[in-house]
Structures are given as C-alpha cells and as structure tokens.
Scaffold this motif. Structure first.
Motif, mmCIF file in Angstrom:
data_model
loop_
_atom_site.group_PDB
_atom_site.id
_atom_site.type_symbol
_atom_site.label_atom_id
_atom_site.label_comp_id
_atom_site.label_asym_id
_atom_site.label_seq_id
_atom_site.Cartn_x
_atom_site.Cartn_y
_atom_site.Cartn_z
ATOM 1 N N ASP A 155 -30.934 -23.014 37.243
ATOM 2 C CA ASP A 155 -31.774 -21.823 37.348
ATOM 3 C C ASP A 155 -32.213 -21.590 38.796
ATOM 4 O OD1 ASP A 155 -31.533 -21.461 34.659
ATOM 5 O OD2 ASP A 155 -33.461 -22.385 34.146
ATOM 6 N N PHE A 156 -32.553 -22.665 39.472
ATOM 7 C CA PHE A 156 -33.037 -22.567 40.845
ATOM 8 C C PHE A 156 -31.960 -22.020 41.773
ATOM 9 C CE2 PHE A 156 -33.746 -24.345 45.085
ATOM 10 C CZ PHE A 156 -35.073 -24.027 45.308
ATOM 11 N N THR A 157 -30.771 -22.627 41.743
ATOM 12 C CA THR A 157 -29.703 -22.216 42.666
ATOM 13 C C THR A 157 -29.185 -20.816 42.349
ATOM 14 O OG1 THR A 157 -28.130 -23.442 41.273
ATOM 15 C CG2 THR A 157 -28.967 -24.552 43.242
ATOM 16 N N ASN A 158 -29.131 -20.455 41.059
ATOM 17 C CA ASN A 158 -28.684 -19.106 40.706
ATOM 18 C C ASN A 158 -29.649 -18.045 41.256
ATOM 19 O OD1 ASN A 158 -26.429 -20.016 39.353
ATOM 20 N ND2 ASN A 158 -27.402 -20.011 37.333
ATOM 21 N N THR A 159 -30.938 -18.324 41.141
ATOM 22 C CA THR A 159 -31.938 -17.376 41.653
ATOM 23 C C THR A 159 -31.872 -17.275 43.171
ATOM 24 O OG1 THR A 159 -33.386 -17.954 39.802
ATOM 25 C CG2 THR A 159 -34.392 -16.799 41.655
ATOM 26 N N VAL A 160 -31.730 -18.435 43.840
ATOM 27 C CA VAL A 160 -31.653 -18.428 45.306
ATOM 28 C C VAL A 160 -30.419 -17.659 45.771
ATOM 29 C CG1 VAL A 160 -31.270 -19.884 47.337
ATOM 30 C CG2 VAL A 160 -32.956 -20.563 45.627
ATOM 31 N N ARG A 161 -29.255 -17.879 45.117
ATOM 32 C CA ARG A 161 -28.022 -17.197 45.513
ATOM 33 C C ARG A 161 -28.147 -15.682 45.327
ATOM 34 N NH1 ARG A 161 -23.140 -15.231 43.953
ATOM 35 N NH2 ARG A 161 -21.353 -15.834 45.269
ATOM 36 N N GLU A 162 -28.714 -15.292 44.186
ATOM 37 C CA GLU A 162 -28.859 -13.866 43.897
ATOM 38 C C GLU A 162 -29.767 -13.185 44.927
ATOM 39 O OE1 GLU A 162 -30.580 -11.016 40.304
ATOM 40 O OE2 GLU A 162 -30.083 -13.115 39.900
ATOM 41 N N ARG A 163 -30.862 -13.842 45.272
ATOM 42 C CA ARG A 163 -31.788 -13.252 46.242
ATOM 43 C C ARG A 163 -31.213 -13.298 47.663
ATOM 44 N NH1 ARG A 163 -37.814 -15.359 45.736
ATOM 45 N NH2 ARG A 163 -37.954 -13.796 47.422
ATOM 46 N N ALA A 164 -30.478 -14.377 47.976
ATOM 47 C CA ALA A 164 -29.917 -14.514 49.327
ATOM 48 C C ALA A 164 -28.842 -13.475 49.607
ATOM 49 C CB ALA A 164 -29.354 -15.913 49.519
ATOM 50 N N LEU A 165 -28.163 -12.997 48.571
ATOM 51 C CA LEU A 165 -27.134 -11.976 48.740
ATOM 52 C C LEU A 165 -27.699 -10.565 48.613
ATOM 53 C CD1 LEU A 165 -24.181 -13.590 46.732
ATOM 54 C CD2 LEU A 165 -24.382 -13.359 49.218
ATOM 55 N N GLY A 166 -28.999 -10.471 48.374
ATOM 56 C CA GLY A 166 -29.629 -9.159 48.193
ATOM 57 C C GLY A 166 -30.007 -8.508 49.500
ATOM 58 N N ALA B 76 -31.543 -16.400 58.415
ATOM 59 C CA ALA B 76 -31.747 -17.819 58.115
ATOM 60 C C ALA B 76 -33.189 -18.079 57.692
ATOM 61 C CB ALA B 76 -31.391 -18.662 59.334
ATOM 62 N N GLN B 77 -34.150 -17.507 58.421
ATOM 63 C CA GLN B 77 -35.551 -17.685 58.055
ATOM 64 C C GLN B 77 -35.853 -17.058 56.700
ATOM 65 O OE1 GLN B 77 -38.095 -16.255 61.164
ATOM 66 N NE2 GLN B 77 -37.547 -17.889 62.594
ATOM 67 N N GLN B 78 -35.175 -15.956 56.408
ATOM 68 C CA GLN B 78 -35.394 -15.294 55.126
ATOM 69 C C GLN B 78 -34.909 -16.171 53.972
ATOM 70 O OE1 GLN B 78 -37.000 -12.404 55.281
ATOM 71 N NE2 GLN B 78 -37.200 -12.278 53.069
ATOM 72 N N VAL B 79 -33.795 -16.867 54.160
ATOM 73 C CA VAL B 79 -33.286 -17.774 53.117
ATOM 74 C C VAL B 79 -34.253 -18.937 52.921
ATOM 75 C CG1 VAL B 79 -31.434 -19.383 52.527
ATOM 76 C CG2 VAL B 79 -30.869 -17.147 53.469
ATOM 77 N N VAL B 80 -34.778 -19.484 54.018
ATOM 78 C CA VAL B 80 -35.765 -20.562 53.909
ATOM 79 C C VAL B 80 -36.990 -20.071 53.135
ATOM 80 C CG1 VAL B 80 -37.317 -22.068 55.210
ATOM 81 C CG2 VAL B 80 -34.995 -21.693 56.025
ATOM 82 N N GLN B 81 -37.403 -18.841 53.390
ATOM 83 C CA GLN B 81 -38.544 -18.281 52.683
ATOM 84 C C GLN B 81 -38.256 -18.147 51.192
ATOM 85 O OE1 GLN B 81 -41.535 -17.675 53.737
ATOM 86 N NE2 GLN B 81 -42.293 -16.737 51.854
ATOM 87 N N ILE B 82 -37.035 -17.736 50.850
ATOM 88 C CA ILE B 82 -36.652 -17.607 49.434
ATOM 89 C C ILE B 82 -36.695 -18.970 48.754
ATOM 90 C CG2 ILE B 82 -34.701 -17.127 47.907
ATOM 91 C CD1 ILE B 82 -33.912 -14.875 49.867
ATOM 92 N N VAL B 83 -36.105 -19.988 49.401
ATOM 93 C CA VAL B 83 -36.108 -21.335 48.828
ATOM 94 C C VAL B 83 -37.540 -21.833 48.675
ATOM 95 C CG1 VAL B 83 -35.414 -23.729 49.219
ATOM 96 C CG2 VAL B 83 -33.822 -21.893 49.724
ATOM 97 N N ASN B 84 -38.385 -21.552 49.645
ATOM 98 C CA ASN B 84 -39.790 -21.965 49.567
ATOM 99 C C ASN B 84 -40.477 -21.327 48.367
ATOM 100 O OD1 ASN B 84 -42.282 -23.183 50.757
ATOM 101 N ND2 ASN B 84 -42.854 -21.043 51.008
ATOM 102 N N GLU B 85 -40.269 -20.028 48.166
ATOM 103 C CA GLU B 85 -40.900 -19.323 47.050
ATOM 104 C C GLU B 85 -40.411 -19.857 45.705
ATOM 105 O OE1 GLU B 85 -40.035 -15.254 47.774
ATOM 106 O OE2 GLU B 85 -41.413 -15.067 49.483
ATOM 107 N N GLU B 86 -39.102 -20.167 45.616
ATOM 108 C CA GLU B 86 -38.560 -20.677 44.348
ATOM 109 C C GLU B 86 -39.027 -22.109 44.078
ATOM 110 O OE1 GLU B 86 -37.101 -18.834 42.115
ATOM 111 O OE2 GLU B 86 -37.376 -17.158 43.498
ATOM 112 N N LEU B 87 -39.208 -22.905 45.157
ATOM 113 C CA LEU B 87 -39.764 -24.245 44.976
ATOM 114 C C LEU B 87 -41.189 -24.170 44.444
ATOM 115 C CD1 LEU B 87 -38.707 -26.493 48.019
ATOM 116 C CD2 LEU B 87 -38.289 -26.929 45.598
ATOM 117 N N VAL B 88 -41.964 -23.239 44.983
ATOM 118 C CA VAL B 88 -43.326 -23.040 44.492
ATOM 119 C C VAL B 88 -43.304 -22.691 43.008
ATOM 120 C CG1 VAL B 88 -45.388 -21.586 44.676
ATOM 121 C CG2 VAL B 88 -44.231 -22.369 46.744
ATOM 122 N N ALA B 89 -42.339 -21.875 42.611
ATOM 123 C CA ALA B 89 -42.240 -21.444 41.209
ATOM 124 C C ALA B 89 -41.959 -22.623 40.281
ATOM 125 C CB ALA B 89 -41.157 -20.387 41.066
ATOM 126 N N ILE B 90 -40.989 -23.493 40.640
ATOM 127 C CA ILE B 90 -40.673 -24.605 39.728
ATOM 128 C C ILE B 90 -41.753 -25.687 39.762
ATOM 129 C CG2 ILE B 90 -38.189 -24.212 39.948
ATOM 130 C CD1 ILE B 90 -38.015 -26.765 41.587
#
Length: 534
Positions: free
Chosen positions: A52-63, A73-87
């Motif tokens: 679930d985590f990687t699918n969400t990160v991939r979908e948002r990173a390609l958006g 690159a910073q935007q991807v780090v921000q996405i991963v940070n937000e998804e880590l907070v979620a889980i």
C-alpha cells in the motif's frame, strides 16, 4: 531510535541519488520505489503495508505535484514523509482521562515486552503532569513480578497496590477490582494495572486479560509491544485486538539495534494509534509518540521540536538569565559550569539528542565514538575541588591539581585540560555576551560577523599604521628607498593604502587617487600591467 537506523540509512541513501536530477522520469520513480520497497521489507515491515505504501508513493510521485515542482527530488522526499506519517497513525493521540476519577489504564502484552518497567515510566510521566498515579500489581503469574513493580514504583515515586505476594498466588481480577476502590478512597486520580503476560498468545492469557478488562472497565487499554519482535508483532497485535480490544499501542525497546520495522505496521494493521514510545532502560526514557516527528527522524530530517521540549524541561529560564549575566561580568565560575553540566545531563543521552539534529546520520561514526562518560569524569574533577577553587580557578597550582586528580581518579593532564577548556569557553562567552566576535582557538575571529571588538580593533590598528606613515617593508634596501622617497616628498610606488596588491591609488573608492585626485605613477601602471599579465 537505533531500531530504525538501518531503514533510515537505506532511505537516506536512496534519496541522495535523486538530488542530482533536475527532472524525474518514470524510470527514476520506479527505481526509487523499488529501493524503498526493499528497504521496508528488509526492516520487517508487513508486506500488505509495504504494498500500500509503495503504490501510493509511486502514484503521487508520477502526478502533477512532482512534475510541476521546482525540485522534484525534495517533493518525492516530502511524499514519502507524509506517507510514513500516515502508516504511523497520522496525528498524535493523547490519553483520555475519565470525567470522574480515577482514570483506569490497563497494560496488556506478552511476557518480556517490558510492561512492568513501562508501568513505572508511565507513572513517573503522569506525576510530572500533575497526576497522582497508583500502580497495581495484577501480574501474579511471573516470578517476582510483584517485587519488581514495587521497586519500580519506589523509583518513580508512585504508590503501589500489591495485596497478594504473586508467584502464582492470588486472584488478579479481584486485585484489579479492589485497586480501583482503593484509589477512590486514597484520592489517586489514575490507576495503572500491570497484567500478566505469556511467552506466546494462548487462551488462558486472553481469558484473564478479558476478565480484568470487564472487572475494571478501563478508560484506556495500552498494548505494550517489543519494537524488536519482528513479523510476530503484527500477528500478536491482531490477536490482542480480537481478545482484549486495546485502545492504543506503546512501543518498547526503541533503543535496540534490531530492524524493528514491524512496529511501523502495528498502527496501520490494527487501526489503533501508537501513543507512547520507550527509548531506554531509565524511567525518564519515555515520551509521547508523535508520528510526524518519528517520520522525520527516520528520513534523517531531524526532530528539533522534541529537542526543544527536552531542553525546556531540563533548563530553568531564571537560572539561564543569571548565567548570562555572569558571562557578561566575567564572574562565571567552575561551580556555575558544574551546575550547567548537571542540567545538561538531566536532558538524557547526549547521543540521542544529537541524533535529533537534521543530517545526524552523516555523523554516525562521530556519534558512535562519542564518550558520554566524559561528562561524568568532568563532574568528578570539579567536585574534587574545594569551594574556593571552584570559584577562583587561579588558585589551582601544581600541588592542588595533583590532589584533585587523585581525588577524582583522573590524571593531572585531564585536570589541566579541563581548566584550559573552561578558561577558553568563559573568555569566548564573555566576548559574545558583550556583543563581540569570539576568537575560536586556532581560527582567530569569526569572519562575517558584525559588531564586536574584532572589526573595531582592526580599524584602530589600520589608523595607527596610517598615522605612522604607512607600513614599512621587511626588505632593508626597499625600506631605505621608501624613506628616501618620503624625504623628497614623493610617494613610494605601491605604498598607497586600500589594496593588498599596492594598487590602492588607482582612482578606486577610498584610495589615494580618489581622495587626492593624483594620477597613478608610472611604477603603479607597470605594477598593474604586470598583475594583469600584460
């Protein structure tokens, strides 16, 4: 935070490769997501959570949020940070206290998860919040569990209700029920029930835990789980959720060196928030769990807020003001230095505090080599001094330093080093307190800082030099030629002020040409052409 060390290293390394790219292609995103997936699986994060985590990160990173970003690159780090907070649970969840005291908190979990020690940590933390907790020894199964809780309760300064000796003797359900009534009569506003565990999940364990819950109707049921347990963490959490239905999770042993990523899965799988984290063996090594701060630590983005909170708890504002005044008046002594160091020790492990700084992973070797016992040796040296010696370090002659070294179990060299460091630090802080620029040992005044004595003294020296007719050459022949030229009223070549190359009179701002309107001499023009390589 050693538990997530490996995961943090892997993720940090993955993102460092992205920072060199101005634009991310789908191939770059896929490669990054694969590395994230491997890092999470290696850290024992549950497979459904990883997917679930990687699918969400991939979908948002390609958006569009990444494609249109100035720094992808910073935007991807921000996405991963937000998804880590979620889980990790999203937002912090605080304890819910009963409207009519006492608030009953029941601890559940397997044997060895650290429930008894955590009961003492929670009691001490609640005392710091102004509550009057009561610890209840309802673990009558494990040998010496009652004695251990009494010892922990004494260390935490909390009362302990233990009517049964334990070691297989007594009814834990009746003890828990009586404890709530005892707390009402003795005006304890929080009751912490320490229940028995087992080496594994079994029917007897669940029946006893469910019976205690039914008897005391707790306001909070905290599931204590060992952060190093591995993939069993998810299965154990699900079993306790079905059997007892806990309201929150407490992670213990977060200071361990195992992979520990399964702890990331508990909140996501059970839907129950992580409320507290135990980060060491001491009773003070306990803190509320903040999902956003933990995600930042994992991504090596630092946790400055927690660091500030620790500092605010340990340091007294009035005392800090007094110390600042002593710095300014040159009255700071070794006695004050000792008091400041003892306040610093109250904050906890220096290594853990340094680990909260952004980019701390890059200093891992230095942090691992940091010797925290150095503070203890320094404290021993100062405490071996007399009061007069602490207040007046100039009294420390050779015989006194030898006595101090023997009394503190150190060497005279260590005593000398401490005194030297203290004198240098006091001198620097006095300069800073007066608005000056400190001289860093081996570096001189710090460049680029305004105010202070450094720039003023430099201007005075320059004016003094100018008043004496300018600097004289170290070459005797050249110095004689300059003096002869001055005697005839001719300006020596290269003697103008304003430039390190001797070209200050070439009409530049502030130079002699600008001030006096004289034309450059042939010697100056020749020097300029030579400098320009012509």
């Amino acid at each position: 935070m050693a538990t997530f060390g490996t995961l943090s290293d892997r993720l940090t390394q993955t993102f460092s490769a992205l920072r060199t790219k101005g634009k991310l292609s789908p191939a770059d995103v896929d490669k990054t997501v694969r590395e994230i997936r491997r890092a999470l699986l290696d850290a024992d994060v549950a497979l459904p959570v990883v997917k679930d985590f990687t699918n969400t990160v991939r979908e948002r990173a390609l958006g569009d949020e990444v494609n249109k970003a100035l720094n992808p690159a910073q935007q991807v780090v921000q996405i991963v940070n937000e998804e880590l907070v979620a889980i990790l649970g999203g937002e912090q969840r605080r304890l819910e206290f009963a409207k009519n005291p006492p608030t009953v908190i029941m601890l559940a979990g397997l044997q060895g998860a650290g429930k008894t020690t955590l009961a003492g940590k929670l009691a001490k933390w609640l005392k710091g919040q102004g509550h009057t907790p009561l610890l209840v020894a309802a673990d009558l199964q494990r040998p010496n569990a009652v004695t251990q809780l009494q010892v922990v309760g004494e260390q935490a300064g909390a009362a302990v209700f233990a009517p049964e000796p334990g070691n297989g003797v007594g009814d834990p359900v009746r003890v828990a029920r009586d404890a709530v009534q005892f707390a009402r009569t003795r005006l304890h506003d929080v009751v912490i029930v320490d229940t028995a565990g087992r080496l594994g999940v079994d029917a007897e364990l669940m029946t006893q835990a469910a019976s205690i819950r039914k008897a005391v109707d707790p306001d909070e049921v905290l599931f204590v789980i060992d952060a190093m347990i591995g993939q069993d963490a998810v299965a154990t959490a699900q079993a306790f959720q079905e059997g007892v239905d806990f309201t929150g999770v407490v992670l213990s042993k977060l200071d361990g060196d195992a992979r520990g990523g399964a702890a990331l899965s508990v909140a996501s799988v059970t839907g129950r928030p992580i409320m507290f984290a135990s980060t060491g063996e001491g009773l003070d090594d306990f803190e509320p769990f903040h999902p956003d701060r933990m995600a930042s630590r994992i991504l090596d983005l630092g946790d400055i807020l927690s660091l500030i909170e620790q500092a605010q708890k340990a340091f007294d504002q009035d005392e800090a003001q007094k110390v600042a005044e002593k710095f300014a008046t040159d009255s700071f002594t070794l006695e004050d230095f000792l008091a400041q160091m003892q306040q610093l020790k109250k904050m906890g492990s220096i290594k853990s505090m340094l680990g909260m700084l952004p980019g701390a992973r890059g200093m891992r070797e230095q942090l691992d080599n940091f010797d925290e016992s150095e503070l203890t040796r320094t404290e021993a040296i100062i405490q071996s001094m007399t009061l007069a010696e602490r207040r007046t370090p100039k009294l420390l002659n050779g015989s006194r330093r030898l006595r101090i070294a023997r009394g503190s179990g150190t060497t005279v060299t260590e005593v000398n080093a401490l005194v030297n460091r203290f004198e240098q630090a006091a001198k620097m802080m006095k300069t800073v307190a007066k608005g000056g620029v400190p001289n860093v040992p081996g570096m001189g005044p710090i460049p680029g800082m305004g105010g202070g004595g450094g720039a003023a003294s430099a201007r005075k020296a320059a004016a003094k030099k100018k008043g004496k007719g300018g600097s004289k050459s170290g070459n005797p022949a050249k110095r004689a030629a300059e003096e002869a030229a001055r005697a005839q009223g001719v300006r020596p070549a290269g003697a103008a002020a304003g430039s390190g190359f001797g070209l200050g009179g070439l009409g530049g701002a502030g130079g002699a040409g600008a001030a006096g309107g004289t034309e450059p001499t042939p010697e100056e023009l020749a020097a300029l052409q030579k400098f320009l390589g012509r």
